[in-house]
Design an enzyme around this catalytic site. Structure first.
Site, PDB file in Angstrom:
ATOM      1  N   ALA A   1       5.431  -0.332 -10.491  1.00 50.55           N
ATOM      2  CA  ALA A   1       6.519  -1.010  -9.786  1.00 50.55           C
ATOM      3  C   ALA A   1       7.662  -0.033  -9.534  1.00 50.55           C
ATOM      4  CB  ALA A   1       6.974  -2.222 -10.595  1.00 50.55           C
ATOM      5  N   ARG A   2       8.639  -0.055 -10.406  1.00 55.56           N
ATOM      6  CA  ARG A   2       9.746   0.892 -10.410  1.00 55.56           C
ATOM      7  C   ARG A   2      10.036   1.230 -11.867  1.00 55.56           C
ATOM      8  NH1 ARG A   2       8.678   1.507  -5.911  1.00 55.56           N
ATOM      9  NH2 ARG A   2       9.972   1.431  -4.031  1.00 55.56           N
TER      10      ARG A   2
ATOM     11  N   GLU B   1      13.305   9.367 -12.687  1.00 59.56           N
ATOM     12  CA  GLU B   1      12.203   9.852 -11.862  1.00 59.56           C
ATOM     13  C   GLU B   1      12.735  10.887 -10.881  1.00 59.56           C
ATOM     14  OE1 GLU B   1       9.338   8.000  -8.483  1.00 59.56           O
ATOM     15  OE2 GLU B   1       9.395   6.879 -10.371  1.00 59.56           O
TER      16      GLU B   1
ATOM     17  N   HIS C   1       4.039   9.096  -9.213  1.00 64.58           N
ATOM     18  CA  HIS C   1       4.337   8.091  -8.185  1.00 64.58           C
ATOM     19  C   HIS C   1       3.375   8.219  -6.993  1.00 64.58           C
ATOM     20  CE1 HIS C   1       7.879   5.406  -6.700  1.00 64.58           C
ATOM     21  NE2 HIS C   1       6.722   4.986  -6.196  1.00 64.58           N
TER      22      HIS C   1
ATOM     23  N   ASP D   1       3.069   5.193 -13.355  1.00 62.51           N
ATOM     24  CA  ASP D   1       3.127   5.913 -12.081  1.00 62.51           C
ATOM     25  C   ASP D   1       4.571   6.057 -11.626  1.00 62.51           C
ATOM     26  OD1 ASP D   1       1.545   7.149  -9.934  1.00 62.51           O
ATOM     27  OD2 ASP D   1       2.422   5.586  -8.670  1.00 62.51           O
TER      28      ASP D   1
END
Length: 315
Positions: free
Chosen positions: A232-233, A262, A281, A257
């Site tokens: 997701a985030r 990030e 990501h 991911d």
């Protein structure tokens, strides 16, 4: 009147050139003028001449100076990073890339889940060591998988889980709308269902409701044998709480991911945990990315002309 029908901004996705995107769109829309803004220095001038602009970001000044701009076709699924006030003030609609990422993201989630279920990390380690030694593995069948977010990506994940004999719980804002899970619940029931969750998959947008959704109290409720998967985030998970849970074996493992921060900086604790897999990501990466984006844009060109509601409308 706009001189350019569709302007592609030179903003690569997963290393794929927007020149290919422009070429695909030009082939799909032979009667439209489809151009590429190859340099950021050209953006403002060309945006001001365009009816539709597509890329993953644009600044508010460019939007405000573009009198003929009707649509920004975002090449990301999320649009929370865009200048929404400028779009609204200038009557510019926004669409997203929802659906483009569904197949690859769902396949990556299945890879994560099956790897943990079958303990393939142990297999990789012993293979690299040249060691023939049996190890214990589990079955995915009979597990309970909770998927937070039942949009295009969440639904694709749930569809792929269906043949594996698992119980699925989908979490969404409006559970009355249903979805492709054995049970659909609202966020108000999220925490009470965590103790029965074996795999917690996050595939939701980042909102006030989902920010820090998975925090220390959530990890306390999850079984120590459970696994977290986040595509997701990063901000949906409280990172410090995750690190603590992984270090103390309150959580069996995590596949991330996305991270917060990030990109994950050098030396961050998550890099050094054997029970945490971090990927950059790229769950949404697919060689079909531009083709699928072109499907959305080409269809919306027709819908703009006919006055129909736009596909993937975000704003």
């Amino acid at each position: 009147m706009a001189e350019i029908d569709v302007l592609v901004l030179n903003q690569p996705i997963h290393g794929m050139s927007p020149r290919e995107y422009q070429s695909v769109l030009a082939n799909r829309l032979p009667e439209q003028r489809v151009e590429l803004a190859s340099k950021p220095s050209e953006y403002d001038e060309l945006v001001a001449e365009s009816r539709i602009v597509t890329g993953f970001e644009i600044d508010a000044d460019a939007v405000e100076s573009a009198d003929d701009l009707e649509l920004f076709a975002c090449t990301f699924a999320g649009t929370d990073h865009l200048p929404t006030d400028a779009f609204a003030a200038n009557d510019v609609r926004v669409t997203n890339a929802s659906g483009v990422h569904g197949p690859p993201a769902a396949e990556q989630v299945m890879a994560y889940v099956l790897s943990f279920a079958r303990h393939l990390d142990t297999g990789w380690d012993r293979s690299r060591d040249g060691t023939w030694s049996h190890y214990r593995a589990d079955e995915l069948q009979g597990s309970t998988v909770t998927v937070v977010g039942t949009g295009a990506i969440g639904s694709a994940i749930l569809d792929r889980l269906d043949p594996f004999g698992v119980e699925t719980i989908g979490v969404r804002n409006s559970p009355s709308k249903g979805g492709p899970a054995d049970e659909i619940i609202g966020f108000d029931e999220f925490e009470e269902r965590l103790p029965e969750t074996d795999y917690l998959v996050l595939a939701c947008p980042l909102t006030e409701k989902t920010e820090r959704l998975v925090d220390a109290s959530a990890f306390d409720l999850l079984d120590p044998d459970s696994v977290l998967v986040n595509i997701a985030r990063g901000e949906v998970v409280e990172t410090d709480a995750l690190v603590s849970a992984l270090k103390t074996n309150e959580l069996r493992g995590a596949a991330l991911d996305v991270t917060d921060p990030e990109p994950l900086p050098d030396g961050h604790p998550l890099w050094n945990l054997d029970n945490c897999l971090v990927t950059p990501h790229n769950a949404g990466h697919t060689p079909e990315y531009w083709e699928r984006m072109a499907d959305i844009v080409a269809e919306n060109v027709e819908r703009l002309e006919s006055g129909e509601e736009l596909r993937n409308l975000a704003q």
